[in-house]
Design an enzyme around this catalytic site. Structure first.
Site, PDB file in Angstrom:
ATOM      1  N   ASP A   1      47.863  30.552  36.224  1.00 42.57           N
ATOM      2  CA  ASP A   1      48.302  29.355  35.488  1.00 42.57           C
ATOM      3  C   ASP A   1      48.199  29.594  33.977  1.00 42.57           C
ATOM      4  O   ASP A   1      49.060  29.163  33.207  1.00 42.57           O
ATOM      5  CB  ASP A   1      47.471  28.134  35.909  1.00 42.57           C
ATOM      6  CG  ASP A   1      47.636  27.828  37.400  1.00 42.57           C
ATOM      7  OD1 ASP A   1      48.746  28.077  37.923  1.00 42.57           O
ATOM      8  OD2 ASP A   1      46.674  27.359  38.039  1.00 42.57           O
TER       9      ASP A   1
ATOM     10  N   ARG B   1      50.982  31.937  32.709  1.00 40.84           N
ATOM     11  CA  ARG B   1      52.251  31.195  32.551  1.00 40.84           C
ATOM     12  C   ARG B   1      52.230  30.407  31.240  1.00 40.84           C
ATOM     13  O   ARG B   1      53.190  30.454  30.467  1.00 40.84           O
ATOM     14  CB  ARG B   1      52.440  30.240  33.736  1.00 40.84           C
ATOM     15  CG  ARG B   1      52.833  30.978  34.997  1.00 40.84           C
ATOM     16  CD  ARG B   1      53.216  30.038  36.143  1.00 40.84           C
ATOM     17  NE  ARG B   1      53.744  30.823  37.237  1.00 40.84           N
ATOM     18  CZ  ARG B   1      53.407  30.680  38.525  1.00 40.84           C
ATOM     19  NH1 ARG B   1      52.542  29.748  38.883  1.00 40.84           N
ATOM     20  NH2 ARG B   1      53.931  31.458  39.437  1.00 40.84           N
TER      21      ARG B   1
ATOM     22  N   ASN C   1      47.887  30.384  49.583  1.00 37.60           N
ATOM     23  CA  ASN C   1      47.889  28.951  49.223  1.00 37.60           C
ATOM     24  C   ASN C   1      47.778  28.041  50.438  1.00 37.60           C
ATOM     25  O   ASN C   1      48.141  28.464  51.537  1.00 37.60           O
ATOM     26  CB  ASN C   1      49.193  28.642  48.476  1.00 37.60           C
ATOM     27  CG  ASN C   1      49.051  28.926  46.996  1.00 37.60           C
ATOM     28  OD1 ASN C   1      48.094  28.479  46.372  1.00 37.60           O
ATOM     29  ND2 ASN C   1      49.985  29.679  46.448  1.00 37.60           N
TER      30      ASN C   1
HETATM   31  N1  APR Z   1      47.400  39.328  58.880  1.00 36.22           N
HETATM   32  C1  APR Z   1      47.946  40.123  57.938  1.00 36.22           C
HETATM   33  N2  APR Z   1      49.093  39.836  57.299  1.00 36.22           N
HETATM   34  C2  APR Z   1      49.720  38.706  57.635  1.00 36.22           C
HETATM   35  C3  APR Z   1      49.222  37.825  58.621  1.00 36.22           C
HETATM   36  C4  APR Z   1      48.006  38.167  59.260  1.00 36.22           C
HETATM   37  N3  APR Z   1      47.443  37.395  60.184  1.00 36.22           N
HETATM   38  N4  APR Z   1      50.077  36.784  58.736  1.00 36.22           N
HETATM   39  C5  APR Z   1      51.074  36.992  57.854  1.00 36.22           C
HETATM   40  N5  APR Z   1      50.867  38.160  57.192  1.00 36.22           N
HETATM   41  C6  APR Z   1      51.710  38.810  56.187  1.00 36.22           C
HETATM   42  C7  APR Z   1      53.205  38.685  56.502  1.00 36.22           C
HETATM   43  O1  APR Z   1      53.582  39.582  57.546  1.00 36.22           O
HETATM   44  C8  APR Z   1      53.823  39.045  55.157  1.00 36.22           C
HETATM   45  O2  APR Z   1      54.092  40.431  55.042  1.00 36.22           O
HETATM   46  O3  APR Z   1      51.592  38.202  54.916  1.00 36.22           O
HETATM   47  C9  APR Z   1      52.720  38.642  54.149  1.00 36.22           C
HETATM   48  C10 APR Z   1      53.148  37.526  53.230  1.00 36.22           C
HETATM   49  O4  APR Z   1      54.167  38.011  52.417  1.00 36.22           O
HETATM   50  P1  APR Z   1      55.363  37.104  51.862  1.00 36.22           P
HETATM   51  O5  APR Z   1      55.965  36.357  52.989  1.00 36.22           O
HETATM   52  O6  APR Z   1      56.237  37.996  51.033  1.00 36.22           O
HETATM   53  O7  APR Z   1      54.616  36.031  50.945  1.00 36.22           O
HETATM   54  P2  APR Z   1      54.094  36.255  49.438  1.00 36.22           P
HETATM   55  O8  APR Z   1      55.143  35.824  48.497  1.00 36.22           O
HETATM   56  O9  APR Z   1      53.492  37.589  49.307  1.00 36.22           O
HETATM   57  O10 APR Z   1      52.948  35.129  49.366  1.00 36.22           O
HETATM   58  C11 APR Z   1      51.773  35.255  50.131  1.00 36.22           C
HETATM   59  O11 APR Z   1      50.394  34.238  48.457  1.00 36.22           O
HETATM   60  O12 APR Z   1      51.003  33.243  46.454  1.00 36.22           O
HETATM   61  C12 APR Z   1      50.647  33.011  47.792  1.00 36.22           C
HETATM   62  O13 APR Z   1      51.752  30.936  48.382  1.00 36.22           O
HETATM   63  C13 APR Z   1      51.761  32.335  48.567  1.00 36.22           C
HETATM   64  O14 APR Z   1      50.478  31.849  50.538  1.00 36.22           O
HETATM   65  C14 APR Z   1      51.438  32.723  49.986  1.00 36.22           C
HETATM   66  C15 APR Z   1      50.806  34.126  49.815  1.00 36.22           C
END
Ligand code: APR
Length: 308
Positions: free
Chosen positions: A148, A151, A120
């Site tokens: 969406d 939901r 996002n």
């Molecule tokens: N390359 C690979 N992975 C990455 C990088 C990168 N450059 N930067 C961050 N990550 C990884 C993080 O290490 C983490 O494991 O992305 C993962 C994100 O996981 P969460 O923090 O659990 O987030 P999540 O709930 O999975 O959401 C991810 O999806 O729905 C959307 O808004 C939400 O933008 C968010 C994304």
């Protein structure tokens, strides 16, 4: 298994998506993350559930994009999720840098793949992925409308105490508070929900759908939704991998459809082995059309804040 599906980001959404891809046997799974050990650990844990869940296929957790080479589909979930009080648009600066670097790596190793963007703010990250990859519009798809709509479907089914599987719904527009749920195109076994739910109640379900992501963020406090987002992304993967040609609401790059130009906005599309095989233009009433245009304007405004 012959198909190869990469999931970038081994966090909540990515790990959920990887699990469903494996359980549905859609292909061999590569799980990539920037953090050392996390994709390897989650990948191994998932693999070890194979004998109980009875799936076959390989699962590889890695930090190396070389392992993603020649993927058929790549699901991008890398990025930070929302915290309470944040809108999806607040993530733009951080996630743009992440998504840009991910897309550069992915396209280097899989120039013919199909990208499904989940990070996002969705419509903006999909646009960025298209710019950075240089891919044609059929191979860059944003995951929002399926989420969406699911939901909305869940709320309708709960309201009427009927099976979720008989409940269909259509939600168009950007993946934000301006999204456009379309009750006229939402049904239970073919019966329009406007005939089944009084307007005052329906308006409440529509409002809850618009704020559905925020409702979960407020409850979780430390992150955002992942079961429904993971499942929604995998429904798109399945339609592409199996060439099912399902009609699903997805964020697609529009070039004049619905009077919208040069933006990713949620519309019904046909998803098959070539990605987006058709954008379906449904007839909208004036009020629906105006809401869709307003939603597209909101996406355009956020896009103007994108600096890379
Ligand atoms: N390359 C690979 N992975 C990455 C990088 C990168 N450059 N930067 C961050 N990550 C990884 C993080 O290490 C983490 O494991 O992305 C993962 C994100 O996981 P969460 O923090 O659990 O987030 P999540 O709930 O999975 O959401 C991810 O999806 O729905 C959307 O808004 C939400 O933008 C968010 C994304």
């Amino acid at each position: 298994m012959k198909n190869k599906i990469t999931v970038v980001g081994a966090g909540n959404v990515g790990a959920t998506a990887a699990q469903l891809i494996a359980y549905k046997e859609l292909g061999n799974v590569v799980l990539v993350d920037i953090i050392e050990g996390v994709p390897q650990g989650k990948g191994l844990d998932l693999l070890e559930s194979g004998p109980v869940e009875q799936f076959s296929g390989k699962i590889l957790g890695t930090n190396d994009y070389k392992d993603t080479a020649n993927s058929d589909v790549v699901v991008i979930t890398a990025g930070v999720p929302r915290k309470p009080g944040m809108s999806r648009d607040d993530l733009i600066g951080t996630n743009a840098k992440i998504v840009k670097s991910v897309v550069e790596q992915i396209t280097k190793h899989s120039p013919d793949t199909i990208l499904i963007v989940v990070s996002n703010p969705l419509d903006i990250m999909a646009c960025l992925a298209k710019q950075v990859s240089g891919f044609p519009k059929n191979r860059v798809i944003g995951m929002a409308g399926v989420l969406d709509s699911t939901r909305f479907r869940a709320f309708i089914a709960e309201e009427l105490n009927v099976s979720m599987e008989d409940t269909q719904a259509m939600v168009l527009g950007g993946h934000g508070d301006s999204m456009v749920p379309l009750p006229r195109y939402s049904t239970v076994s073919g019966i329009c929900i406007e005939e089944l739910i009084p307007k005052t109640r329906l308006d409440k379900l529509i409002e809850r759908t618009r704020k559905g992501g925020g409702e979960i963020v407020a409850l979780l406090k430390t992150g955002s939704a992942f079961y429904a987002p993971g499942a929604s992304a995998v429904q798109m993967v399945e339609s592409i991998i199996k060439d099912k040609k399902r009609i699903l609401p997805c964020a697609a790059y529009l070039e004049g459809e619905y009077g919208i130009e040069g933006l990713f906005v949620g519309v019904p599309v046909k998803l098959g082995s070539n990605g987006i095989e058709e954008i379906i233009e449904i007839k909208l009433a004036d009020e629906e059309s105006n809401s869709l245009k307003a939603s597209a304007d909101a996406v355009k405004k956020t896009l103007s804040e994108l600096k890379i």
